[in-house]
Enzyme design. Structure first.
Site, PDB file in Angstrom:
ATOM      1  N   HIS A  49      -1.635 -12.128  -1.590  1.00  8.87           N
ATOM      2  CA  HIS A  49      -2.084 -12.060  -0.197  1.00  8.87           C
ATOM      3  C   HIS A  49      -3.535 -11.608  -0.185  1.00  8.87           C
ATOM      4  O   HIS A  49      -3.860 -10.507  -0.626  1.00  8.87           O
ATOM      5  CB  HIS A  49      -1.220 -11.093   0.612  1.00  8.87           C
ATOM      6  CG  HIS A  49      -1.660 -10.975   2.048  1.00  8.87           C
ATOM      7  ND1 HIS A  49      -1.232 -11.838   3.034  1.00  8.87           N
ATOM      8  CD2 HIS A  49      -2.497 -10.094   2.656  1.00  8.87           C
ATOM      9  CE1 HIS A  49      -1.783 -11.496   4.193  1.00  8.87           C
ATOM     10  NE2 HIS A  49      -2.554 -10.439   3.991  1.00  8.87           N
ATOM     11  N   CYS A  50      -4.413 -12.460   0.306  1.00  9.89           N
ATOM     12  CA  CYS A  50      -5.847 -12.177   0.327  1.00  9.89           C
ATOM     13  C   CYS A  50      -6.202 -11.512   1.649  1.00  9.89           C
ATOM     14  O   CYS A  50      -6.128 -12.141   2.717  1.00  9.89           O
ATOM     15  CB  CYS A  50      -6.652 -13.467   0.142  1.00  9.89           C
ATOM     16  SG  CYS A  50      -8.435 -13.184   0.054  1.00  9.89           S
ATOM     17  N   LYS A  51      -6.574 -10.235   1.586  1.00  9.45           N
ATOM     18  CA  LYS A  51      -6.935  -9.506   2.803  1.00  9.45           C
ATOM     19  C   LYS A  51      -8.312  -9.899   3.325  1.00  9.45           C
ATOM     20  O   LYS A  51      -8.619  -9.639   4.491  1.00  9.45           O
ATOM     21  CB  LYS A  51      -6.894  -8.001   2.530  1.00  9.45           C
ATOM     22  CG  LYS A  51      -5.505  -7.491   2.179  1.00  9.45           C
ATOM     23  CD  LYS A  51      -5.499  -5.992   1.977  1.00  9.45           C
ATOM     24  CE  LYS A  51      -4.091  -5.497   1.653  1.00  9.45           C
ATOM     25  NZ  LYS A  51      -4.054  -4.024   1.444  1.00  9.45           N
TER      26      LYS A  51
ATOM     27  N   ASN B  30      -7.149 -12.705   5.382  1.00  6.52           N
ATOM     28  CA  ASN B  30      -5.923 -12.407   6.127  1.00  6.52           C
ATOM     29  C   ASN B  30      -4.950 -13.582   6.058  1.00  6.52           C
ATOM     30  O   ASN B  30      -4.421 -14.037   7.078  1.00  6.52           O
ATOM     31  CB  ASN B  30      -6.239 -12.072   7.587  1.00  6.52           C
ATOM     32  CG  ASN B  30      -5.024 -11.485   8.308  1.00  6.52           C
ATOM     33  OD1 ASN B  30      -4.169 -10.865   7.689  1.00  6.52           O
ATOM     34  ND2 ASN B  30      -4.948 -11.683   9.615  1.00  6.52           N
TER      35      ASN B  30
END
Length: 353
Positions: free
Chosen positions: A134-136, A139
């Site tokens: 999950h790439c913050k 998002n």
């Protein structure tokens, strides 16, 4: 007349998606602001003095970086639709990938058995096929359907940051004989973050390139099937083709529900057996039928190579006809069937038994 006290409602907590969304929007604005300063001052001076190559190259890289960043923000990572309520965690599904058997894990929130390499993201509350991480920064989850956009974003940002740094350094060298001006200040302000982002982005690009070459995923870590043998590894060239160039296949927002439908609702699934299952016992026409005393769990087998390249594990599972195979109904065979089954996610294949 007595006065009525107005009801006091407790203050509601902020929605959990607001801060990650604002952080992703801040990253887009950060790219736009620094690029605006870069093109308004150093690139403008270079263009006025006949150096058009630097503005043209950096302009094309900015367009590519901005397009890949926005596309990754709104892309579908490979979301699998929630399953049917008729499905239950007591059912057993087993698939084969390159002589390795995988028991599909039950997702309590999505109510279906997850295909191999499918993970439930706690931040997005969805199951994503071929989940990587999950790439913050954007998002969004990185999975089967948007991994190529993620690689494009990292590559374009590396090239763009390097081009900005080189352009600013050349501009500072060409203006050493001129008095100190706002153009030189902006060039220094832009060059510092460009150099700061270039190093971690280059390391990330190298790590992701190694992962693609070995057909690994970031979230998997030290999995059993990756220790010495990776059943998803088809070779370096094939891995890059399947990741970057192969067709993505259909979306699964509607088709994945088909996987969760029970074809024999009159069968009663039995409890999870405490023993592992031998792959050799997964042969056709050996499971007891509906008339037997003990009711087995539904087992679906998948043979690799029947799906189109790059269609993903969920697409391959859609081709599996998970019908119930009728056969002998002796209790002795049922006992032998579950004598080798376990709750592990990866089981050895027939060649390793």
């Amino acid at each position: 007349m007595p006065l009525l006290k107005e009801p006091h409602f407790p203050a509601q907590a902020p929605l959990p998606w607001i801060l990650p969304s604002l952080f992703a929007a801040f990253n887009v604005m950060l790219l736009v602001v620094f690029s605006g300063l870069f093109f308004a001052f150093p690139c403008r001076w270079l263009a006025q003095n006949g150096e058009w190559a630097f503005p043209i190259i950096t302009g094309l890289l900015f367009v590519l970086s901005f397009f890949s960043l926005v596309s990754l923000n709104y892309s579908d990572p490979g979301i699998l639709h929630q399953g049917s309520k008729e499905e239950g965690p007591m059912m057993v599904h087993v698939v084969w990938v390159n002589h390795r058997a995988f028991r599909l894990q039950w997702c309590q929130k999505c109510c279906f058995h997850r295909p191999p390499r499918t993970y439930h993201c706690p931040w997005c509350n969805i199951c994503v096929e071929d989940f990587d991480h999950h790439c913050k920064w954007v998002n969004n989850c990185i999975g089967h359907r948007n991994f190529r956009f993620f690689m494009l974003l990292i590559l374009s940002l590396c090239l763009y940051s390097g081009a900005m740094l080189i352009t600013c350094l050349i501009f500072l060298l060409l203006t050493t004989h001129l008095p100190f001006s706002i153009d030189r200040v902006v060039a220094i302000v832009v060059a510092i973050p460009a150099a700061g982002f270039l190093v971690p982005l280059s390391l990330l690009l190298l790590i992701q390139a190694m992962s693609v070459s070995k057909a690994e995923r970031s979230y998997e870590g030290k999995c059993r099937y990756l220790q010495g043998y990776n059943p998803f590894d088809h070779g370096c060239a094939s891995n890059w083709y399947l990741t970057i160039c192969a067709p993505l296949g259909p979306k699964y927002m509607t088709e994945a529900v088909w996987l969760q439908r029970v074809e024999e609702p009159d069968w009663v699934p039995m409890q999870n057996p405490p023993f592992p299952m031998c792959p050799s016992s997964l042969s056709p026409a050996v499971l007891p039928g509906p008339g037997s005393g003990c009711q087995p769990q539904l087992v679906a087998l998948y043979k690799p190579g029947k799906g189109p390249p790059g269609s993903g594990e969920a697409a391959a599972l859609q081709e599996v006809k998970s019908g119930v195979v009728k056969g002998r109904s002796s209790d002795e065979h049922l006992k032998g069937l579950w004598s080798c089954i376990g709750d592990s996610q990866s089981l050895p294949g027939p060649s390793e038994a």
